[in-house]
Design an enzyme around this catalytic site. Structure first.
Site, short mmCIF file in Angstrom:
data_model
loop_
_atom_site.label_atom_id
_atom_site.label_comp_id
_atom_site.label_asym_id
_atom_site.label_seq_id
_atom_site.Cartn_x
_atom_site.Cartn_y
_atom_site.Cartn_z
N HIS A 37 0.93 -1.28 -0.09
CA HIS A 37 -0.18 -0.16 0.09
C HIS A 37 0.93 1.58 -0.02
O HIS A 37 0.54 2.38 -0.82
CB HIS A 37 -0.89 0.03 1.23
N GLN A 61 -18.00 -6.77 -0.48
CA GLN A 61 -17.02 -7.82 -1.28
C GLN A 61 -16.95 -8.96 -0.52
O GLN A 61 -16.16 -9.88 -1.03
CB GLN A 61 -16.04 -7.15 -1.88
N GLY A 146 -2.67 -2.16 -7.15
CA GLY A 146 -1.59 -3.08 -7.18
C GLY A 146 -1.94 -3.84 -8.16
O GLY A 146 -2.92 -4.38 -8.17
#
Length: 279
Positions: A37, A61, A146
């Site tokens: 991160h 999610q 990412g």
């Protein structure tokens, strides 16, 4: 650095910055930040006048038997990391600030039908929805994701294109531990024995990178990688697949840009890793 919890307050700030002609960079996260991160946050800080991150464990999610409640959180530590990097705003809403019943969802076909989308059927519907909402709230010029979540990155790029968001999506490389394990918030679930066992993922990735070429076949590459994982008693394969980077669908030959991705359980912890091969 400012911590903002209300959508209306964040929008007020952003309107002020936009009036001043400032560029806005955005890193959406679920918190419990690590060096992976941090690499996104640093790039965001370097490339924009204003750097914003969200710290929100998104309930939509997670499936019914997944780790929503157990998902690691350390907001104070996250804020210190963000402050050290020079982030301007941490957006930290409660779920009831982000969602109202009944939910409106954003979903995507094809790209979400394989890999993690097949194993976790509601996952990408939740990801697409929360990212769309965050894009509408933050209205960034650039957003950073990412490459470890390669399928997610492909889906976000598709959403931005199809829903006409005026946002540049920036993919950032996988950050690994010194011994090769991909950085993940879920690595903290592993005990010392499982942590050693988890190295089978990066070993399989290295093997795949070593042998992949247009002259070989997906079956040969995947079988060699599967052998490495199956040789680890604590590992249980969810999937190891080779798909097209453009559509996330399985390939029969290596004649275009490829994503080789895996999800493996080490004990009860599900870890992912991948590599991209460009022809």
């Amino acid at each position: 650095m400012e911590i903002i919890t209300k959508i209306s307050d964040l929008r007020t700030k952003i309107k002020e910055w936009k009036k001043e002609g400032k560029t806005i960079g955005f890193v959406p996260t679920m918190g419990f930040l690590h060096e992976g991160h941090a690499s996104l946050l640093k790039k965001c800080r370097e490339e924009n006048d204003i750097a914003i991150t969200s710290n929100f464990v998104n309930p939509t999610q997670f499936g019914p038997n997944e780790d929503l409640e157990a998902y690691p959180r350390d907001f104070e530590k996250d804020c210190q990391l963000c402050k050290n990097i020079g982030i301007d705003v941490v957006f930290h809403p409660e779920p009831n600030e982000m969602y109202n019943n009944p939910y409106t969802y954003v979903n995507i076909d094809t790209l979400s039908s394989t890999l993690c989308g097949k194993s976790r059927p509601i996952h990408f519907k939740g990801v697409c929805t929360v990212v769309t909402k965050l894009f509408n709230i933050v209205t960034p010029d650039r957003a950073y994701f990412g490459e470890k979540d390669a399928q997610q990155l492909a889906i976000i790029k598709k959403i931005v294109k199809d829903l006409n968001f005026d946002i540049e999506i920036v993919g950032c490389p996988i950050i690994r531990e010194n011994d090769g394990l991909a950085k993940s918030s879920r690595n903290t679930y592993l005990n010392s024995e499982e942590r050693k066992a988890a190295l089978c993922l990066s070993k399989a990735i290295m093997k795949g990178k070593e042998i992949i070429s247009p002259a070989t076949t997906p079956e040969i590459v995947l079988n060699e990688m599967i052998k490495i994982i199956e040789n680890e008693p604590l590992a249980k394969i969810d999937y190891i697949s080779m798909v097209g980077l453009d559509d996330m669908q399985p390939v029969k030959e290596i004649n275009k840009d490829i994503l080789v991705a895996m999800a493996v359980y080490i004990g009860k912890t599900r870890l992912i890793d991948n590599f991209i091969y460009k022809v």
